[in-house]
Design a protein around this motif. Structure first.
Motif: not given
Length: 309
Positions: A246-255, A257-271
């Motif tokens: 629930m914290a990291h994925y959209d309940v309806l689409t299971q995609l 969400n913005r919290v996980l996007l921010t985390d992954r984007f930060t990691q990708a940007f650092a990489h």
């Protein structure tokens, strides 16, 4: 020789008159334990070291010895020392003759420590049998020696089915061999291990357990047994996974969400920055979605979002 044995015995031995009940002879072990001198005890009777016992009750107690119905009476009770402290005793009482007069001989064992050990054993057995945590006891080779009822309730195996078996019968296969190698390395190095393990019940259901393993040593420091204590944490693990979802994925689409996007984007940007690579971000817009909700309702809109996702 018999006098030396009587006098030097650590077991309490009381000889008292069969009519007056006054103590005639008491050995040193009795004097030291009860706190009275021989001279003081010569003025006392068994009723003085067991104050709650009445003369009538004592007469009824020794009556089978007087009538010959019994040769020895064996019972346990509580005695009182001179200082008022109480201690548990086991008594063997017999009618005999001393200096040509009828007398009772009482051989008394102080069983205070034994009772404490028995009470401790009973408490340990009650904890073992009544606790909600599963308990597994193995020998030094890791073969199951005993399990408690909670183990059987959690795993579905009866006690008879697992005695003599290796705990590997519960293995789910979710942990690699390296996991167990590291676990035993920690036990041998630190003296204990605690962690989460996924195991499988007799029916094949996966369950998560919080497991703690500790060795039991003998006086020489050699391992006698290993004790594993575990609790079923499957429900809390499922709740944790649900909250994580629930914290990291959209309940309806299971995609994501913005919290996980921010985390992954930060990691990708650092990489990207670290390896001097180009980072591309694609933004996908869904045009004319509002009319779907307005014309066909939110249920249709939700179905469209799920299909697009």
């Amino acid at each position: 020789r018999y006098g030396n044995i009587f006098e030097n015995s650590l077991t309490e031995i009381f000889i008292f008159d069969a009519e007056t009940y006054k103590f005639i002879k008491v050995n040193r072990g009795a004097c030291e334990n009860i706190g009275y001198s021989q001279e003081e005890l010569n003025e006392l009777t068994p009723l003085d070291i067991k104050p709650e016992l009445s003369l009538k009750q004592f007469n009824e107690l020794v009556e089978p010895l007087r009538t010959g119905a019994k040769e020895i009476i064996h019972f346990t009770t509580v005695h009182q020392r001179k200082n008022g402290s109480l201690y548990s005793v086991e008594i063997y009482l017999q009618l005999t003759h001393f200096l040509l007069k009828p007398a009772f001989v009482a051989i008394i064992l102080d069983i205070t420590e034994r009772q404490k050990a028995e009470e401790k054993q009973q408490l340990s057995e009650k904890v073992f049998n009544d606790t909600n945590e599963g308990i597994t006891i193995t020998d030094d080779k890791g073969i199951i020696f005993d399990v408690n009822p909670a183990f059987c309730e959690i795993t579905g195996y009866s006690r008879e089915e697992v005695i003599g078996k290796n705990p590997r019968i519960l293995s789910s296969g979710k942990q690699p061999p390296e996991f167990y190698a590291n676990m035993w390395q920690t036990i041998n190095k630190q003296g204990h291990w605690q962690g989460e393990v996924w195991n499988r019940t007799k029916e094949g259901r996966l369950y998560a357990e919080l497991l703690s393993i500790s060795p039991i040593f003998d006086e020489a420091g050699k391992v006698l047994h290993y004790v594993g204590i575990f609790s079923d944490i499957t429900h809390s693990k499922r709740q944790q996974e649900t909250l994580q979802q629930m914290a990291h994925y959209d309940v309806l689409t299971q995609l994501p969400n913005r919290v996980l996007l921010t985390d992954r984007f930060t990691q990708a940007f650092a990489h990207s920055k670290r390896h001097e690579n180009i980072l591309a971000v694609c933004f996908l817009d869904l045009d004319d979605f509002k009319p779907v909700n307005d014309l066909h309702g939110h249920k249709a809109g939700d179905e469209l979002l799920i299909e697009v996702a």
